[in-house]
Structures are given as C-alpha cells and as structure tokens.
Scaffold this motif. Structure first.
Motif, PDB file in Angstrom:
ATOM      1  N   ASP A 130      83.759  31.118  39.234  1.00  0.00           N
ATOM      2  CA  ASP A 130      82.343  31.405  39.488  1.00  0.00           C
ATOM      3  C   ASP A 130      82.097  31.334  41.000  1.00  0.00           C
ATOM      4  OD1 ASP A 130      79.601  31.635  39.561  1.00  0.00           O
ATOM      5  OD2 ASP A 130      79.272  30.399  37.794  1.00  0.00           O
ATOM      6  N   PRO A 131      82.371  32.431  41.725  1.00  0.00           N
ATOM      7  CA  PRO A 131      82.237  32.414  43.185  1.00  0.00           C
ATOM      8  C   PRO A 131      80.826  32.071  43.659  1.00  0.00           C
ATOM      9  CG  PRO A 131      83.457  34.348  42.462  1.00  0.00           C
ATOM     10  CD  PRO A 131      82.883  33.721  41.235  1.00  0.00           C
ATOM     11  N   TRP A 132      79.801  32.539  42.928  1.00  0.00           N
ATOM     12  CA  TRP A 132      78.432  32.279  43.376  1.00  0.00           C
ATOM     13  C   TRP A 132      78.089  30.798  43.280  1.00  0.00           C
ATOM     14  CZ3 TRP A 132      75.969  35.781  46.070  1.00  0.00           C
ATOM     15  CH2 TRP A 132      76.287  37.122  45.895  1.00  0.00           C
ATOM     16  N   LEU A 133      78.462  30.158  42.189  1.00  0.00           N
ATOM     17  CA  LEU A 133      78.199  28.729  42.044  1.00  0.00           C
ATOM     18  C   LEU A 133      79.012  27.928  43.056  1.00  0.00           C
ATOM     19  CD1 LEU A 133      76.833  26.415  40.598  1.00  0.00           C
ATOM     20  CD2 LEU A 133      78.636  26.490  38.847  1.00  0.00           C
ATOM     21  N   ALA A 134      80.256  28.323  43.281  1.00  0.00           N
ATOM     22  CA  ALA A 134      81.079  27.631  44.277  1.00  0.00           C
ATOM     23  C   ALA A 134      80.475  27.771  45.667  1.00  0.00           C
ATOM     24  CB  ALA A 134      82.498  28.198  44.254  1.00  0.00           C
ATOM     25  N   GLY A 135      79.949  28.953  45.975  1.00  0.00           N
ATOM     26  CA  GLY A 135      79.294  29.135  47.264  1.00  0.00           C
ATOM     27  C   GLY A 135      78.048  28.286  47.402  1.00  0.00           C
ATOM     28  N   ALA A 136      77.273  28.181  46.323  1.00  0.00           N
ATOM     29  CA  ALA A 136      76.076  27.341  46.363  1.00  0.00           C
ATOM     30  C   ALA A 136      76.437  25.875  46.573  1.00  0.00           C
ATOM     31  CB  ALA A 136      75.286  27.515  45.067  1.00  0.00           C
ATOM     32  N   LEU A 137      77.504  25.418  45.936  1.00  0.00           N
ATOM     33  CA  LEU A 137      77.949  24.041  46.118  1.00  0.00           C
ATOM     34  C   LEU A 137      78.410  23.799  47.552  1.00  0.00           C
ATOM     35  CD1 LEU A 137      79.939  23.357  42.824  1.00  0.00           C
ATOM     36  CD2 LEU A 137      77.739  22.371  43.520  1.00  0.00           C
ATOM     37  N   LEU A 138      79.087  24.776  48.128  1.00  0.00           N
ATOM     38  CA  LEU A 138      79.570  24.638  49.502  1.00  0.00           C
ATOM     39  C   LEU A 138      78.405  24.548  50.483  1.00  0.00           C
ATOM     40  CD1 LEU A 138      82.158  24.541  51.194  1.00  0.00           C
ATOM     41  CD2 LEU A 138      82.056  27.024  51.370  1.00  0.00           C
ATOM     42  N   LEU A 139      77.423  25.431  50.326  1.00  0.00           N
ATOM     43  CA  LEU A 139      76.246  25.380  51.189  1.00  0.00           C
ATOM     44  C   LEU A 139      75.446  24.109  50.956  1.00  0.00           C
ATOM     45  CD1 LEU A 139      75.014  29.089  50.954  1.00  0.00           C
ATOM     46  CD2 LEU A 139      75.934  27.954  52.978  1.00  0.00           C
ATOM     47  N   GLY A 140      75.312  23.696  49.690  1.00  0.00           N
ATOM     48  CA  GLY A 140      74.583  22.474  49.383  1.00  0.00           C
ATOM     49  C   GLY A 140      75.237  21.249  49.972  1.00  0.00           C
ATOM     50  N   ALA A 141      76.569  21.191  49.920  1.00  0.00           N
ATOM     51  CA  ALA A 141      77.274  20.048  50.506  1.00  0.00           C
ATOM     52  C   ALA A 141      77.087  19.995  52.015  1.00  0.00           C
ATOM     53  CB  ALA A 141      78.759  20.136  50.156  1.00  0.00           C
ATOM     54  N   ALA A 142      77.107  21.162  52.675  1.00  0.00           N
ATOM     55  CA  ALA A 142      76.903  21.185  54.125  1.00  0.00           C
ATOM     56  C   ALA A 142      75.497  20.722  54.495  1.00  0.00           C
ATOM     57  CB  ALA A 142      77.156  22.592  54.656  1.00  0.00           C
ATOM     58  N   LEU A 143      74.496  21.147  53.727  1.00  0.00           N
ATOM     59  CA  LEU A 143      73.120  20.726  53.997  1.00  0.00           C
ATOM     60  C   LEU A 143      72.937  19.240  53.721  1.00  0.00           C
ATOM     61  CD1 LEU A 143      71.182  23.758  52.489  1.00  0.00           C
ATOM     62  CD2 LEU A 143      71.265  23.106  54.906  1.00  0.00           C
ATOM     63  N   ALA A 144      73.534  18.753  52.619  1.00  0.00           N
ATOM     64  CA  ALA A 144      73.382  17.334  52.275  1.00  0.00           C
ATOM     65  C   ALA A 144      74.033  16.435  53.319  1.00  0.00           C
ATOM     66  CB  ALA A 144      74.014  17.083  50.897  1.00  0.00           C
TER      67      ALA A 144
ATOM     68  N   ARG B 213      84.811  34.666  52.776  1.00  0.00           N
ATOM     69  CA  ARG B 213      84.765  35.155  54.143  1.00  0.00           C
ATOM     70  C   ARG B 213      83.347  35.080  54.713  1.00  0.00           C
ATOM     71  NH1 ARG B 213      88.644  40.535  53.399  1.00  0.00           N
ATOM     72  NH2 ARG B 213      90.627  39.383  53.275  1.00  0.00           N
ATOM     73  N   THR B 214      82.379  35.391  53.879  1.00  0.00           N
ATOM     74  CA  THR B 214      80.988  35.297  54.319  1.00  0.00           C
ATOM     75  C   THR B 214      80.508  33.853  54.318  1.00  0.00           C
ATOM     76  OG1 THR B 214      80.520  37.516  53.456  1.00  0.00           O
ATOM     77  CG2 THR B 214      78.630  36.076  53.849  1.00  0.00           C
ATOM     78  N   LEU B 215      80.911  33.088  53.323  1.00  0.00           N
ATOM     79  CA  LEU B 215      80.441  31.702  53.204  1.00  0.00           C
ATOM     80  C   LEU B 215      80.881  30.849  54.376  1.00  0.00           C
ATOM     81  CD1 LEU B 215      81.016  31.045  49.402  1.00  0.00           C
ATOM     82  CD2 LEU B 215      78.831  30.958  50.601  1.00  0.00           C
ATOM     83  N   LEU B 216      82.135  30.970  54.772  1.00  0.00           N
ATOM     84  CA  LEU B 216      82.636  30.134  55.858  1.00  0.00           C
ATOM     85  C   LEU B 216      81.911  30.435  57.168  1.00  0.00           C
ATOM     86  CD1 LEU B 216      86.471  30.112  55.115  1.00  0.00           C
ATOM     87  CD2 LEU B 216      84.769  28.360  54.611  1.00  0.00           C
ATOM     88  N   ALA B 217      81.598  31.702  57.389  1.00  0.00           N
ATOM     89  CA  ALA B 217      80.821  32.044  58.586  1.00  0.00           C
ATOM     90  C   ALA B 217      79.385  31.547  58.459  1.00  0.00           C
ATOM     91  CB  ALA B 217      80.842  33.556  58.809  1.00  0.00           C
ATOM     92  N   ALA B 218      78.839  31.560  57.228  1.00  0.00           N
ATOM     93  CA  ALA B 218      77.452  31.134  57.018  1.00  0.00           C
ATOM     94  C   ALA B 218      77.278  29.633  57.230  1.00  0.00           C
ATOM     95  CB  ALA B 218      76.992  31.530  55.616  1.00  0.00           C
ATOM     96  N   ILE B 219      78.279  28.838  56.842  1.00  0.00           N
ATOM     97  CA  ILE B 219      78.118  27.388  56.987  1.00  0.00           C
ATOM     98  C   ILE B 219      78.561  26.893  58.360  1.00  0.00           C
ATOM     99  CG2 ILE B 219      78.474  27.058  54.513  1.00  0.00           C
ATOM    100  CD1 ILE B 219      81.228  25.879  55.215  1.00  0.00           C
ATOM    101  N   LEU B 220      79.120  27.775  59.202  1.00  0.00           N
ATOM    102  CA  LEU B 220      79.574  27.334  60.521  1.00  0.00           C
ATOM    103  C   LEU B 220      78.441  26.747  61.361  1.00  0.00           C
ATOM    104  CD1 LEU B 220      81.781  27.002  62.602  1.00  0.00           C
ATOM    105  CD2 LEU B 220      81.476  29.402  63.257  1.00  0.00           C
ATOM    106  N   PRO B 221      77.243  27.376  61.416  1.00  0.00           N
ATOM    107  CA  PRO B 221      76.153  26.723  62.159  1.00  0.00           C
ATOM    108  C   PRO B 221      75.775  25.364  61.583  1.00  0.00           C
ATOM    109  CG  PRO B 221      75.656  29.042  61.806  1.00  0.00           C
ATOM    110  CD  PRO B 221      76.856  28.726  60.967  1.00  0.00           C
ATOM    111  N   LEU B 222      75.797  25.230  60.255  1.00  0.00           N
ATOM    112  CA  LEU B 222      75.472  23.936  59.638  1.00  0.00           C
ATOM    113  C   LEU B 222      76.528  22.895  59.993  1.00  0.00           C
ATOM    114  CD1 LEU B 222      74.372  25.136  56.087  1.00  0.00           C
ATOM    115  CD2 LEU B 222      72.929  24.637  58.073  1.00  0.00           C
ATOM    116  N   LEU B 223      77.787  23.294  59.985  1.00  0.00           N
ATOM    117  CA  LEU B 223      78.844  22.361  60.359  1.00  0.00           C
ATOM    118  C   LEU B 223      78.741  21.965  61.829  1.00  0.00           C
ATOM    119  CD1 LEU B 223      81.936  23.908  58.509  1.00  0.00           C
ATOM    120  CD2 LEU B 223      80.459  22.021  57.773  1.00  0.00           C
TER     121      LEU B 223
END
Length: 320
Positions: free
Chosen positions: A299-313, A250-260
């Motif tokens: 591993d929610p934390w690692l999955a979140g890091a991968l999600l943010l990393g993919a958006a940045l990449a 819930r937090t991750l999807l809102a966090a990557i919305l500006p990046l998307l």
C-alpha cells in the motif's frame, strides 16, 4: 522575520551545506565506484573508467543534496546558538518557530533539485553504470594461453580455440565475439561444441547470453516516465506493488527533505550539528527500509502517509 535575519541565516547555512554536501558526494561516489569495479568482470580502460565515474557521480547526487540540506540547516542553527543569536531573538520576542521556517525555506530549493534528480538523473546514471560494466565485460579478449572470468563463466584460449565453462557445462568454439547487452554480455560462437553432463551438441552458430553479477536491469534504473509505462504491464500481471512503491518513494523522499532539515535544525539547538544530521539520516533511513520490506509495496499511499506523519511528529519534540 526581516531580511537581516534571512541573510544572517543564509550566511551561516551555505558554507556547511556546500562543504558537507560536497564531502558526502565525493565519499559516496568513491564507495560506489569501488563497488562497481569489484562487480565488473574486467578492468575498464581509461575511457570506460571515466564514464563509470561520471555515472556513479550522478547516481549519488540525490543523497548528497539531502545531506547538504540537513547540514546547512543544522549548521546555521548551531552557529546562531554559539553566537548568542538565538538568545537575542528570544529576548526580542521572536519565537523559535521563525528559525524553523528559515530552515524550511532553505531546504526547499534543494528538495526541488532532489526531486528532479530522483525522477530523471539518478535512474539514468544507474543505467549508465550498468551499461558501462557491460561494455567493460564485452571488451574482454583472452589471448592464447590466457583465462578470464565473465560473470559465472570462465573463458580461455588454447590452440586457437575458445574454451569456456561455468562449472556445469563446457564447450569450445573456433571463432567468437562479445557484444554488450542490458544486464550482461552476448557471446556469439561459430564452430561451437558444447557438453553438459551426458549431452553433447555442435552448432555452426550459437548465441550464449552471460548475465553479469548485479547487472540485471532493475526498476531503479528506469526513469519515472519509463517506470509508469511498465506499471501498466505489471498491473495486469498483479505484480506492480514494488514498482509503484519505487515511483512513489522518489517523490516522498524529496517531499520530506524540508521536514527533515527542520528536524535536524531543531536537534542542533541542543546537540552538535553532526549529531543532529546523523540522527535524522539514520532515523529516516531505518523507517524507509522498514517500509520497503513491509507496507510500501502493498500500500504505497498508506506507507507514504506514515512516512510524512513520522517526519511531522518528530518535529514536535525537536522544537519544543
């Protein structure tokens, strides 16, 4: 990056954000309402139908905000490109990164609203959809000679007695009442007789819980505060992975919305805004679905890091 450029960007971003976000909200809500009605055992009355429609609107608000953010950023860049403003900015020595920062700033308020919706409004709306379906099912009152379906059960009235069956068990009752329960309906039976295979029994008073299809209480229907309290119990049982991932997501999807949004804006420099928004949404949805079934619950934390990393990449080739 002066105020004129900011005003120019906002004038180009707000109309497509409002139009596309509203259209997405309406279409998603119509689809959600249709799905809820198909899964409801009985057609709700006007009041319950209105309540169900409002609940569905709340459950789709988060996704509509995301579409609005992406459509506004991509639409603004597309308009600036068509009007030659991007070329003018480059001629003035302003790098494309200035426009990317504008897209980021435009999406931040929408991301904040999406965060509140994801943690509070959307779970409450989903729970209201579930409860409204239960209320509609509990309003079923078969008359003499009528047969209705309630979950996996069939109920009918003959000679003043209620007859019911689920295909395996069957029975009858002289008096009955239906009450909504979270995830289903509770049927109270008086003067009841039940037969299941070779087993026959009678009871003066019997409570029969009937689960409704798709109406079981789900973790997505719990606010984050309630979900956090449940996590303490689930952790002691060793089955808190999926629930913890839902809370993180819930937090991750809102966090990557500006990046998307920045990604969609970058794609709009070369392609149509619709293609940029569609590709961004499809890519994000596919990655989240993969994480749902693999790394996220473990591993929610690692999955979140991968999600943010993919958006940045993904921003690098979009703005190169």
């Amino acid at each position: 990056m002066g105020p004129p450029l900011v005003r120019c960007f906002l004038r180009a971003a707000v109309p497509p954000a409002l139009a596309t976000g509203a259209l997405a909200w309406v279409l998603l809500s119509i689809a959600g309402l249709g799905q809820a009605l198909l899964a409801t055992s009985a057609a709700p009355g006007p009041q319950l139908l209105g309540q169900l429609a409002l609940a569905v609107l709340g459950s789709t608000a988060g996704l509509a905000l995301g579409v609005a953010a992406l459509a506004g950023a991509a639409g603004a860049v597309s308009r600036l490109r068509e009007e030659g403003a991007l070329v003018a900015l480059a001629a003035a020595g302003l790098p494309p990164g200035r426009v990317a920062w504008l897209a980021l700033g435009f999406a931040l308020p929408l991301a904040s609203a999406s965060l509140l919706v994801a943690h509070e409004a959307e779970p409450r709306a989903r729970a209201l959809v579930r409860d409204t379906r239960a209320l509609a099912a509990a309003s079923v009152a078969p008359g003499e000679g009528e047969t209705v379906r309630l979950g996996t059960w069939w109920l009918g009235v003959s000679n003043g007695r209620l007859h019911f069956t689920d295909g395996e068990s069957r029975g009858s009752a002289g008096r009955w009442s239906l009450e909504p329960r979270a995830g289903g309906v509770l049927v109270a039976l008086d003067d009841a007789e039940i037969e299941s295979g070779s087993l026959r029994a009678s009871a003066g008073h019997l409570l029969l819980p009937i689960a409704l299809r798709g109406a079981r209480v789900h973790v997505s229907e719990l606010t984050s505060a309630a979900l956090s309290r449940q996590l303490a119990v689930s952790a002691s049982l060793g089955r808190d992975g999926y629930e913890r991932w839902i809370c993180h997501k819930r937090t991750l999807l809102a966090a990557i919305l500006p990046l998307l949004s920045v990604l969609a804006a970058g794609l709009a420099r070369r392609f149509s805004p619709g293609l940029g928004v569609g590709a961004t949404l499809l890519g994000a949805w596919a990655l989240v679905r993969v994480l749902d079934g693999t790394l996220g619950p473990r591993d929610p934390w690692l999955a979140g890091a991968l999600l943010l990393g993919a958006a940045l990449a993904a921003l690098v080739p979009a703005w190169r």
